[in-house]
Design an enzyme around this catalytic site. Structure first.
Site, PDB file in Angstrom:
ATOM      1  CB  SER A 285      -3.580 -10.653   3.418  1.00 15.70           C
ATOM      2  OG  SER A 285      -2.484  -9.737   3.707  1.00 15.70           O
TER       3      SER A 285
ATOM      4  CE  LYS B 261      -3.693  -2.625  -0.313  1.00 18.03           C
ATOM      5  NZ  LYS B 261      -4.790  -2.259   0.552  1.00 18.03           N
TER       6      LYS B 261
END
Length: 500
Positions: A286, A44
Site C-alpha cells: 500500500s 493504524k
C-alpha cells in the site's frame, strides 16, 4: 520529543517526514511520512488508541470487556498493542487471504484471530465481527464508520504535517484509502487551514470504487449492505475493501478530495522495491501504491512544489505476499560466485589446503560428573510421572524442532536445558552431558528418553514419530497422543537443511 514514557502508547505519532532524493523528479520536493515509525509499525496505531480511548471516555467500553474488530491486519495489530497495555481481551476477524505475518503478530500480542473465507471478502469478515459482538456483548470498534478514527488524525497526523510546513508551501497531500479515517481526518484540517493544498486519493486501477461514482448501499448505522459493484480483488492489502467505508464517503460528500489517481498493482510492487533499494525506506504494497500515485503527481507538478505522500506501514507485513516474490532465502548465482571467490567457509567444496590455517585453542578437558549429578540424571530419566524427557540447549534449532513437534501434538514433556542459568554453576550442564555420553553413547544434543529408553536426537525422534514408535512408547507409559493431529515432522527442521 520526550525520551521517557509511562508506556508504549506514548510513542504513537510524531512520525518523520523524509525527502526522497533519488526517486523523485529533481524539480519537486517529495516527502514521505513514514508511519512505520509507530510502535507497531503502521498508521493504524493511531486509529487503535483513538477508538479505544474514545470508547473509554463515552462509557461504550467497560473495564475488562472484550474488544472485537474486522481488519486486514494493521488495525488488529495496533488494537492488540493498545488492548495489551490497557488489559482488554481482543478478538479479530480477518479474511484468510491476508498475509500470515499479520495474524501471527496479533496472536503474539495476545489477540485471538478468527479467519473468514476469502470468497466472502471484507464484508464477510465485517459481518462475522458484528455477529460475534452481538452474540457475546463485546465492544465492536467499527473502524470504517467510527468518527473517533478520523478525529485522531485531525488531532495528530494533520497537525504534524502542518507543523512541518508551517513556513513553507504545501502543494499536495497524497494518500491511499482504507477505512477513510486518515483521509477524512487529515483532509478536513488541511482544507480549513491550507486550502491551497490539493488532496489526492489513490485507489487500485482495477477496483475503482471511488472513481466509479457509484454510491455505496449502506444501512442506517453506516455499515455496507453488500460489496460495491466496482470492487475487484487487488494487490493492495489494507486499501479499498470491497465496499466504500462511511468515513470515505463523508470525505467525498464534504468535497475534500481534489483528485483520484488510479494505481496499477505492478507499479505498487515496483515502487515499494525501488523505495527500499534507492532510498533505504522499507514500506509495504500500500505504501508502494501511494508512492506510485505521488510520483504521477510529481511528474506534472510545478517547479519547487512540495508534496507529502503517506507511507502507511512497514514491508515486514508482506513477507509472504507477491511483494517478496523472487527474494529467496538461499544464495543466488551471483552470491555463490562471491562465496567461491575465496577458499574458506564454502558449501560447494570441502575445506581446502589453500584455505588459511586457523590455530585452534586446545580442547578443554571433559568435566567429570559428580555422584549427585549422575543421580539427578538417573532420577529425571526414570521419572514415572514425566516419562518423556529431553536434554536440550535453549538456542539449538534441532532442539526447537522437537519442541515444536511436542507443542503441536500437545505432548507433555520435561526439558532439561543444559545451557540455561540453572545448570551453569559448577558446569552442571557439562557434567550432565558427560553422564549422557556414558549412558547413551551419543555426544549430540538433544537427547530424548521415554520411560528411561533412549530414543535419540532430533532426527531420530522425528523418525520415531513418523513410524509410530514414539506414540506406542508413550502410550505404554500412560501418555496418549491425539491421533487427529497431522504434522509433517520434517517440516519442523531448520530451513537451511533443505538442498540448495
Amino acid at each position: 520529543m520526550p525520551t521517557k514514557f509511562n508506556n508504549v502508547l506514548g510513542t504513537i505519532g510524531n512520525t518523520p517526514l523524509v525527502r526522497l532524493t533519488r526517486l523523485a523528479p529533481p524539480q519537486v520536493n517529495l516527502f514521505v511520512k513514514i508511519e512505520a515509525f509507530n510502535p507497531m509499525g503502521s498508521v493504524k496505531d493511531r486509529l487503535a488508541i483513538g477508538v479505544i480511548e474514545d470508547a473509554e471516555r463515552s462509557g461504550a467500553l467497560r473495564p475488562g470487556q472484550t474488544v472485537i474488530e474486522a481488519t486486514s491486519g494493521n488495525t488488529g495489530i495496533g488494537l492488540a498493542m493498545v488492548c495489551a497495555v490497557k488489559g482488554y481481551p481482543l478478538v479479530v476477524t480477518m479474511a484468510e487471504n491476508f498475509s500470515i505475518e499479520r495474524r501471527k503478530m496479533m496472536r503474539f500480542l495476545g489477540a485471538r484471530v478468527v479467519l473468514t473465507p476469502a470468497a466472502l471478502k471484507g464484508t464477510g469478515m465485517l459481518a462475522k465481527a458484528v455477529e460475534l459482538a452481538q452474540a457475546h456483548g463485546w465492544f465492536l470498534c467499527r473502524q470504517f464508520e467510527n468518527e473517533a478514527n478520523a478525529d485522531i488524525h485531525s488531532r495528530t497526523t494533520a497537525l504534524e504535517i502542518l507543523g512541518a510546513f508551517e513556513n513553507d508551501r504545501l502543494d499536495y497531500w497524497v494518500t491511499g484509502c482504507g477505512t477513510g479515517g486518515t483521509l477524512k481526518g487529515v483532509a478536513r484540517v488541511l482544507k480549513a487551514q491550507r486550502p491551497e493544498t490539493a488532496i489526492v486519493v489513490c485507489e487500485p486501477d482495477n477496483s475503482p470504487t471511488l472513481g466509479s461514482g457509484i454510491v455505496q448501499a449502506r444501512r442506517a448505522d453506516g455499515s455496507p449492505v453488500d460489496s460495491h459493484p466496482s470492487f475487484r480483488p487487488h494487490l493492495m492489502q489494507g486499501w479499498t475493501p470491497d465496499f466504500i467505508p462511511k468515513l470515505t464517503e463523508d470525505a467525498v460528500a464534504l468535497k475534500l478530495i481534489d483528485k483520484i489517481v488510479p494505481v496499477n498493482g505492478a507499479d505498487a510492487l515496483r515502487c515499494a522495491r525501488e523505495l527500499a533499494r534507492a532510498e533505504g525506506i522499507f514500506t509495504g504494497i500500500s505504501g508502494g501504491a501511494t508512492l506510485a500515485g505521488a510520483l504521477q503527481i510529481s511528474a506534472a507538478a510545478t517547479t519547487g512544489a512540495n508534496i507529502v505522500c503517506m507511507l502507511p506501514d512497514t514491508g515486514e507485513r508482506y513477507l509472504t505476499t507477491p511483494l517478496f516474490e523472487g527474494v529467496g532465502v538461499d544464495m543466488t548465482t551471483e552470491e555463490l560466485e562471491i562465496s567461491r571467490s575465496t577458499p574458506s567457509a564454502r558449501f560447494d567444496a570441502p575445506a581446502s589446503a589453500a584455505a588459511p590455517i586457523v590455530q585452534q585453542p586446545p580442547a578443554a578437558a571433559e568435566p567429570v560428573a559428580s555422584a549427585e549429578v549422575a543421580d539427578f540424571v538417573a532420577r529425571v530419566i526414570g521419572d514415572a510421572e514425566q516419562p518423556l524427557v529431553m536434554f536440550a540447549l535453549e538456542w539449538c534449532e534441532f532442539c526447537w524442532a522437537v519442541r515444536k513437534l511436542f507443542a503441536i501434538c500437545r505432548i507433555p514433556y520435561r526439558s532439561v536445558d543444559l545451557d540455561s542459568t540453572a545448570y551453569q554453576r559448577d558446569d552442571r550442564g557439562g557434567q550432565i552431558r558427560a553422564v549422557l555420553r556414558e549412558r547413551s553413547g551419543s555426544k549430540t544434543i538433544p537427547q530424548v528418553f521415554v520411560g528411561g529408553e533412549f530414543i535419540g536426537g532430533a532426527t531420530e525422534t522425528l523418525d520415531a514419530f513418523k513410524d509410530g514408535r514414539l506414540q506406542r512408547l508413550l502410550a505404554q507409559h500412560g501418555v496418549l497422543v491425539d491421533e487427529s493431529i497431522h504434522v509433517d515432522p520434517d517440516s519442523l527442521l531448520p530451513g537451511w537443511l533443505h538442498p540448495r
